[in-house]
Design a protein around this motif. Structure first.
Motif, PDB file in Angstrom:
ATOM      1  N   LYS A 181       0.820  -1.204   0.000  1.00 18.99           N
ATOM      2  CA  LYS A 181       0.000   0.000   0.000  1.00 18.99           C
ATOM      3  C   LYS A 181       0.858   1.259   0.000  1.00 18.99           C
ATOM      4  O   LYS A 181       0.527   2.248  -0.660  1.00 18.99           O
ATOM      5  N   ASP A 182       1.969   1.213   0.726  1.00 18.72           N
ATOM      6  CA  ASP A 182       2.850   2.382   0.756  1.00 18.72           C
ATOM      7  C   ASP A 182       3.417   2.681  -0.624  1.00 18.72           C
ATOM      8  O   ASP A 182       3.484   3.842  -1.056  1.00 18.72           O
ATOM      9  N   GLU A 183       3.824   1.648  -1.343  1.00 16.93           N
ATOM     10  CA  GLU A 183       4.348   1.858  -2.702  1.00 16.93           C
ATOM     11  C   GLU A 183       3.266   2.407  -3.635  1.00 16.93           C
ATOM     12  O   GLU A 183       3.531   3.296  -4.452  1.00 16.93           O
ATOM     13  N   LEU A 184       2.051   1.883  -3.485  1.00 15.77           N
ATOM     14  CA  LEU A 184       0.955   2.365  -4.328  1.00 15.77           C
ATOM     15  C   LEU A 184       0.618   3.827  -4.000  1.00 15.77           C
ATOM     16  O   LEU A 184       0.394   4.642  -4.906  1.00 15.77           O
ATOM     17  N   LEU A 185       0.594   4.169  -2.709  1.00 13.25           N
ATOM     18  CA  LEU A 185       0.311   5.548  -2.324  1.00 13.25           C
ATOM     19  C   LEU A 185       1.419   6.502  -2.784  1.00 13.25           C
ATOM     20  O   LEU A 185       1.132   7.626  -3.223  1.00 13.25           O
ATOM     21  N   ASP A 186       2.669   6.054  -2.700  1.00 15.64           N
ATOM     22  CA  ASP A 186       3.771   6.896  -3.171  1.00 15.64           C
ATOM     23  C   ASP A 186       3.669   7.142  -4.670  1.00 15.64           C
ATOM     24  O   ASP A 186       3.865   8.274  -5.137  1.00 15.64           O
ATOM     25  N   ARG A 194      -1.333  17.676  -7.604  1.00 17.35           N
ATOM     26  CA  ARG A 194      -1.577  18.445  -6.380  1.00 17.35           C
ATOM     27  C   ARG A 194      -0.558  18.141  -5.292  1.00 17.35           C
ATOM     28  O   ARG A 194      -0.323  18.975  -4.404  1.00 17.35           O
ATOM     29  N   PHE A 195       0.056  16.947  -5.324  1.00 16.53           N
ATOM     30  CA  PHE A 195       0.921  16.526  -4.229  1.00 16.53           C
ATOM     31  C   PHE A 195       2.361  16.275  -4.668  1.00 16.53           C
ATOM     32  O   PHE A 195       3.284  16.699  -3.998  1.00 16.53           O
ATOM     33  N   ARG A 196       2.549  15.568  -5.787  1.00 21.57           N
ATOM     34  CA  ARG A 196       3.892  15.215  -6.254  1.00 21.57           C
ATOM     35  C   ARG A 196       4.665  14.490  -5.153  1.00 21.57           C
ATOM     36  O   ARG A 196       4.279  13.411  -4.736  1.00 21.57           O
ATOM     37  N   ASP A 201       8.326  10.042   1.590  1.00 19.22           N
ATOM     38  CA  ASP A 201       9.535  10.080   2.408  1.00 19.22           C
ATOM     39  C   ASP A 201      10.711  10.541   1.541  1.00 19.22           C
ATOM     40  O   ASP A 201      10.919  10.020   0.448  1.00 19.22           O
ATOM     41  N   PRO A 202      11.492  11.540   1.999  1.00 20.11           N
ATOM     42  CA  PRO A 202      12.606  12.026   1.168  1.00 20.11           C
ATOM     43  C   PRO A 202      13.576  10.926   0.741  1.00 20.11           C
ATOM     44  O   PRO A 202      14.167  11.005  -0.351  1.00 20.11           O
ATOM     45  N   ASP A 203      13.738   9.912   1.558  1.00 17.37           N
ATOM     46  CA  ASP A 203      14.643   8.822   1.184  1.00 17.37           C
ATOM     47  C   ASP A 203      14.067   7.939   0.077  1.00 17.37           C
ATOM     48  O   ASP A 203      14.817   7.171  -0.546  1.00 17.37           O
TER      49      ASP A 203
END
Length: 265
Positions: A181-186, A194-196, A201-203
Protein backbone atom coordinates in the motif's frame (compact mmCIF):
# COMPACT_ATOMS: atom_id res chain seq x y z
CA UNK A 1 -23.34 62.32 30.78
CA UNK A 2 -22.83 59.89 33.65
CA UNK A 3 -25.65 57.83 35.11
CA UNK A 4 -26.06 57.53 38.87
CA UNK A 5 -27.48 54.54 40.70
CA UNK A 6 -30.66 56.50 41.46
CA UNK A 7 -31.35 56.84 37.71
CA UNK A 8 -31.25 53.08 37.05
CA UNK A 9 -34.46 51.10 36.70
CA UNK A 10 -34.83 47.31 36.83
CA UNK A 11 -35.54 45.14 33.81
CA UNK A 12 -39.15 45.08 32.66
CA UNK A 13 -41.23 41.92 32.64
CA UNK A 14 -40.37 38.58 34.17
CA UNK A 15 -36.74 38.18 35.22
CA UNK A 16 -35.53 34.57 35.03
CA UNK A 17 -31.84 35.08 35.82
CA UNK A 18 -30.21 36.16 39.09
CA UNK A 19 -27.67 38.18 37.11
CA UNK A 20 -30.24 40.96 36.75
CA UNK A 21 -29.81 41.71 40.46
CA UNK A 22 -26.50 43.32 39.44
CA UNK A 23 -27.66 44.98 36.22
CA UNK A 24 -30.33 47.52 35.32
CA UNK A 25 -31.15 50.13 32.65
CA UNK A 26 -30.95 53.88 32.52
CA UNK A 27 -34.27 55.64 32.99
CA UNK A 28 -33.81 57.34 29.59
CA UNK A 29 -33.37 53.93 27.91
CA UNK A 30 -37.07 53.32 27.31
CA UNK A 31 -36.48 50.25 25.09
CA UNK A 32 -33.97 48.82 27.59
CA UNK A 33 -31.38 47.82 25.00
CA UNK A 34 -28.17 48.62 26.92
CA UNK A 35 -27.77 47.08 30.40
CA UNK A 36 -25.63 48.90 32.97
CA UNK A 37 -23.69 47.40 35.83
CA UNK A 38 -24.95 48.56 39.24
CA UNK A 39 -21.44 48.32 40.68
CA UNK A 40 -19.39 50.36 38.19
CA UNK A 41 -22.28 51.93 36.21
CA UNK A 42 -20.65 50.86 32.93
CA UNK A 43 -22.79 49.79 29.98
CA UNK A 44 -22.40 46.21 28.76
CA UNK A 45 -23.36 45.16 25.26
CA UNK A 46 -26.06 42.50 25.25
CA UNK A 47 -27.80 41.04 22.20
CA UNK A 48 -31.45 40.20 22.76
CA UNK A 49 -32.09 38.27 25.96
CA UNK A 50 -28.56 36.83 26.15
CA UNK A 51 -26.82 37.25 29.51
CA UNK A 52 -23.41 35.85 28.51
CA UNK A 53 -21.70 39.25 28.40
CA UNK A 54 -23.28 40.21 31.72
CA UNK A 55 -21.92 37.09 33.37
CA UNK A 56 -18.51 37.68 31.86
CA UNK A 57 -18.41 41.31 33.02
CA UNK A 58 -19.35 40.46 36.58
CA UNK A 59 -16.87 37.59 36.80
CA UNK A 60 -13.92 39.52 35.37
CA UNK A 61 -14.52 43.01 36.80
CA UNK A 62 -16.15 42.26 40.15
CA UNK A 63 -15.02 38.87 41.55
CA UNK A 64 -16.56 39.50 44.99
CA UNK A 65 -19.97 40.24 43.50
CA UNK A 66 -19.57 37.22 41.26
CA UNK A 67 -19.20 35.00 44.31
CA UNK A 68 -22.40 36.48 45.72
CA UNK A 69 -24.17 35.76 42.42
CA UNK A 70 -23.04 32.11 42.49
CA UNK A 71 -24.10 31.79 46.14
CA UNK A 72 -27.51 33.30 45.43
CA UNK A 73 -28.06 30.90 42.59
CA UNK A 74 -27.04 27.94 44.78
CA UNK A 75 -29.48 28.95 47.51
CA UNK A 76 -32.57 30.02 45.56
CA UNK A 77 -32.57 28.96 41.94
CA UNK A 78 -31.30 25.37 41.95
CA UNK A 79 -33.87 22.90 40.63
CA UNK A 80 -36.43 25.45 39.40
CA UNK A 81 -37.86 24.88 35.94
CA UNK A 82 -37.91 28.53 34.88
CA UNK A 83 -34.19 29.02 35.51
CA UNK A 84 -32.83 25.62 34.58
CA UNK A 85 -31.06 26.92 31.50
CA UNK A 86 -29.61 29.93 33.33
CA UNK A 87 -28.63 27.74 36.28
CA UNK A 88 -26.63 25.43 34.04
CA UNK A 89 -24.88 28.41 32.50
CA UNK A 90 -24.01 29.94 35.90
CA UNK A 91 -22.75 26.58 37.14
CA UNK A 92 -20.35 26.33 34.21
CA UNK A 93 -19.16 29.88 34.89
CA UNK A 94 -18.68 29.12 38.60
CA UNK A 95 -16.63 26.01 37.87
CA UNK A 96 -14.73 27.69 35.02
CA UNK A 97 -14.41 26.56 31.39
CA UNK A 98 -13.78 22.83 31.15
CA UNK A 99 -12.88 22.58 27.46
CA UNK A 100 -12.01 24.64 24.43
CA UNK A 101 -15.62 25.44 23.52
CA UNK A 102 -16.85 27.12 26.74
CA UNK A 103 -17.81 30.74 26.07
CA UNK A 104 -14.81 33.08 26.30
CA UNK A 105 -12.38 30.17 26.66
CA UNK A 106 -12.09 29.99 22.85
CA UNK A 107 -11.09 33.62 22.54
CA UNK A 108 -8.63 33.39 25.44
CA UNK A 109 -6.90 30.30 24.05
CA UNK A 110 -6.68 31.86 20.59
CA UNK A 111 -5.11 34.97 22.13
CA UNK A 112 -2.56 32.88 24.05
CA UNK A 113 -1.82 30.84 20.95
CA UNK A 114 -1.20 34.01 18.90
CA UNK A 115 1.29 35.25 21.49
CA UNK A 116 3.20 31.96 21.43
CA UNK A 117 3.16 31.93 17.61
CA UNK A 118 4.72 35.40 17.59
CA UNK A 119 7.43 34.34 20.08
CA UNK A 120 8.34 31.17 18.17
CA UNK A 121 7.99 32.74 14.71
CA UNK A 122 5.29 30.31 13.62
CA UNK A 123 2.64 31.11 10.99
CA UNK A 124 -0.52 32.59 12.48
CA UNK A 125 -2.68 29.64 11.47
CA UNK A 126 -5.61 28.10 13.33
CA UNK A 127 -6.13 24.39 13.73
CA UNK A 128 -8.38 22.75 11.15
CA UNK A 129 -10.44 19.58 11.05
CA UNK A 130 -10.91 17.04 8.31
CA UNK A 131 -13.89 17.00 5.97
CA UNK A 132 -15.38 13.67 4.83
CA UNK A 133 -15.99 15.12 1.33
CA UNK A 134 -12.50 16.58 0.83
CA UNK A 135 -9.80 14.20 -0.34
CA UNK A 136 -6.59 14.71 1.63
CA UNK A 137 -8.23 16.79 4.38
CA UNK A 138 -7.02 14.38 7.06
CA UNK A 139 -3.44 14.81 5.90
CA UNK A 140 -3.83 18.61 5.95
CA UNK A 141 -5.30 18.44 9.46
CA UNK A 142 -2.33 16.41 10.74
CA UNK A 143 0.09 18.65 8.87
CA UNK A 144 -1.39 21.78 10.47
CA UNK A 145 -1.27 20.16 13.91
CA UNK A 146 2.40 19.25 13.51
CA UNK A 147 3.12 22.78 12.28
CA UNK A 148 1.54 24.38 15.37
CA UNK A 149 2.47 21.68 17.89
CA UNK A 150 4.98 23.91 19.71
CA UNK A 151 2.36 26.66 20.16
CA UNK A 152 -0.24 24.36 21.70
CA UNK A 153 -0.49 24.26 25.50
CA UNK A 154 0.63 21.06 27.18
CA UNK A 155 -2.34 19.62 29.01
CA UNK A 156 -2.90 16.19 30.45
CA UNK A 157 -5.35 14.28 28.32
CA UNK A 158 -8.52 12.86 29.79
CA UNK A 159 -9.21 9.15 29.60
CA UNK A 160 -11.61 9.63 26.68
CA UNK A 161 -9.00 11.66 24.78
CA UNK A 162 -6.36 9.02 25.42
CA UNK A 163 -8.70 6.31 24.14
CA UNK A 164 -9.50 8.27 20.98
CA UNK A 165 -5.83 9.00 20.29
CA UNK A 166 -4.94 5.34 20.82
CA UNK A 167 -7.59 4.19 18.36
CA UNK A 168 -6.47 6.77 15.79
CA UNK A 169 -2.84 5.69 16.06
CA UNK A 170 -3.76 2.01 15.75
CA UNK A 171 -5.91 2.79 12.71
CA UNK A 172 -3.07 4.72 11.03
CA UNK A 173 -0.53 2.02 11.87
CA UNK A 174 -2.74 -0.72 10.43
CA UNK A 175 -3.55 1.31 7.31
CA UNK A 176 -0.04 2.42 6.40
CA UNK A 177 2.03 -0.52 7.66
CA UNK A 178 1.56 -2.56 4.47
CA UNK A 179 4.59 -2.05 2.12
CA UNK A 180 2.47 -2.74 -0.96
CA UNK A 181 0.00 0.00 0.00
CA UNK A 182 2.85 2.38 0.76
CA UNK A 183 4.35 1.86 -2.70
CA UNK A 184 0.96 2.37 -4.33
CA UNK A 185 0.31 5.55 -2.32
CA UNK A 186 3.77 6.90 -3.17
CA UNK A 187 3.20 6.27 -6.86
CA UNK A 188 -0.28 7.85 -6.72
CA UNK A 189 1.08 10.94 -4.96
CA UNK A 190 3.89 11.29 -7.51
CA UNK A 191 1.57 11.33 -10.52
CA UNK A 192 -0.98 13.59 -8.78
CA UNK A 193 -0.16 17.23 -9.70
CA UNK A 194 -1.58 18.44 -6.38
CA UNK A 195 0.92 16.53 -4.23
CA UNK A 196 3.89 15.21 -6.25
CA UNK A 197 6.55 14.47 -3.62
CA UNK A 198 4.98 16.38 -0.72
CA UNK A 199 3.89 13.31 1.24
CA UNK A 200 6.65 10.95 0.11
CA UNK A 201 9.53 10.08 2.41
CA UNK A 202 12.61 12.03 1.17
CA UNK A 203 14.64 8.82 1.18
CA UNK A 204 12.11 7.19 -1.15
CA UNK A 205 11.70 10.01 -3.68
CA UNK A 206 14.43 8.89 -6.09
CA UNK A 207 13.45 5.16 -6.02
CA UNK A 208 9.83 6.10 -6.64
CA UNK A 209 10.80 8.31 -9.58
CA UNK A 210 12.96 5.54 -11.09
CA UNK A 211 10.14 3.07 -10.66
CA UNK A 212 7.68 5.42 -12.38
CA UNK A 213 10.08 5.89 -15.33
CA UNK A 214 10.66 2.15 -15.58
CA UNK A 215 6.92 1.43 -15.66
CA UNK A 216 6.36 4.04 -18.38
CA UNK A 217 9.19 2.64 -20.47
CA UNK A 218 7.81 -0.89 -20.12
CA UNK A 219 4.47 0.10 -21.64
CA UNK A 220 3.92 -1.36 -25.16
CA UNK A 221 4.58 1.01 -28.03
CA UNK A 222 1.60 1.97 -30.25
CA UNK A 223 1.22 -0.12 -33.44
CA UNK A 224 2.44 1.57 -36.67
CA UNK A 225 0.71 1.06 -40.07
CA UNK A 226 2.84 -0.58 -42.83
CA UNK A 227 1.86 1.95 -45.52
CA UNK A 228 2.29 5.54 -44.42
CA UNK A 229 -0.51 7.87 -45.32
CA UNK A 230 -0.73 11.60 -45.46
CA UNK A 231 -2.34 12.96 -42.30
CA UNK A 232 -4.57 15.37 -44.18
CA UNK A 233 -5.81 12.71 -46.57
CA UNK A 234 -6.54 10.24 -43.79
CA UNK A 235 -8.52 12.78 -41.86
CA UNK A 236 -10.41 13.77 -44.96
CA UNK A 237 -11.34 10.16 -45.83
CA UNK A 238 -12.47 9.46 -42.27
CA UNK A 239 -14.63 12.57 -42.24
CA UNK A 240 -16.25 11.57 -45.56
CA UNK A 241 -16.90 8.05 -44.29
CA UNK A 242 -18.29 9.25 -41.02
CA UNK A 243 -20.63 11.83 -42.59
CA UNK A 244 -22.90 10.41 -45.36
CA UNK A 245 -24.13 12.85 -48.02
CA UNK A 246 -27.28 14.67 -46.96
CA UNK A 247 -30.56 13.48 -48.48
CA UNK A 248 -32.48 15.78 -50.76
CA UNK A 249 -35.80 16.99 -49.52
CA UNK A 250 -38.80 15.64 -51.47
CA UNK A 251 -41.27 18.23 -52.74
CA UNK A 252 -45.03 17.75 -52.70
CA UNK A 253 -45.19 17.62 -56.52
CA UNK A 254 -42.52 14.92 -56.71
CA UNK A 255 -44.44 12.86 -54.17
CA UNK A 256 -47.63 12.89 -56.29
CA UNK A 257 -45.66 12.06 -59.48
CA UNK A 258 -44.13 9.06 -57.77
CA UNK A 259 -47.41 7.83 -56.29
CA UNK A 260 -50.24 8.73 -58.72
CA UNK A 261 -53.69 8.90 -57.18
CA UNK A 262 -56.27 6.61 -58.84
CA UNK A 263 -59.55 8.32 -59.75
CA UNK A 264 -62.77 6.64 -58.70
CA UNK A 265 -64.89 5.03 -61.46
Amino acid sequence: MTTSREELVPKKGTVSSVIWNWFAFARSDLDQTTPRCKVCLKSVASKGSSTTNLLQHLKQKHPAEWEKCCAQWNEKDRGTTSTSRTAAKIQEWCEGPTDRSCYWGIWKKRRDMSEVQAELGLPTHQLITESPTRWGSRQRMIERFLEQEKALPEEEDAELTKTIKGKIMRYLDDKYSDPVKDELLDMSSLVDPRFRTTYIDPDKVEPVKKRAVAEMMSLPAPANNSTPQQPGTAVQVRQEDAQPPPKKKMTLAAFFKKNPVSSPN
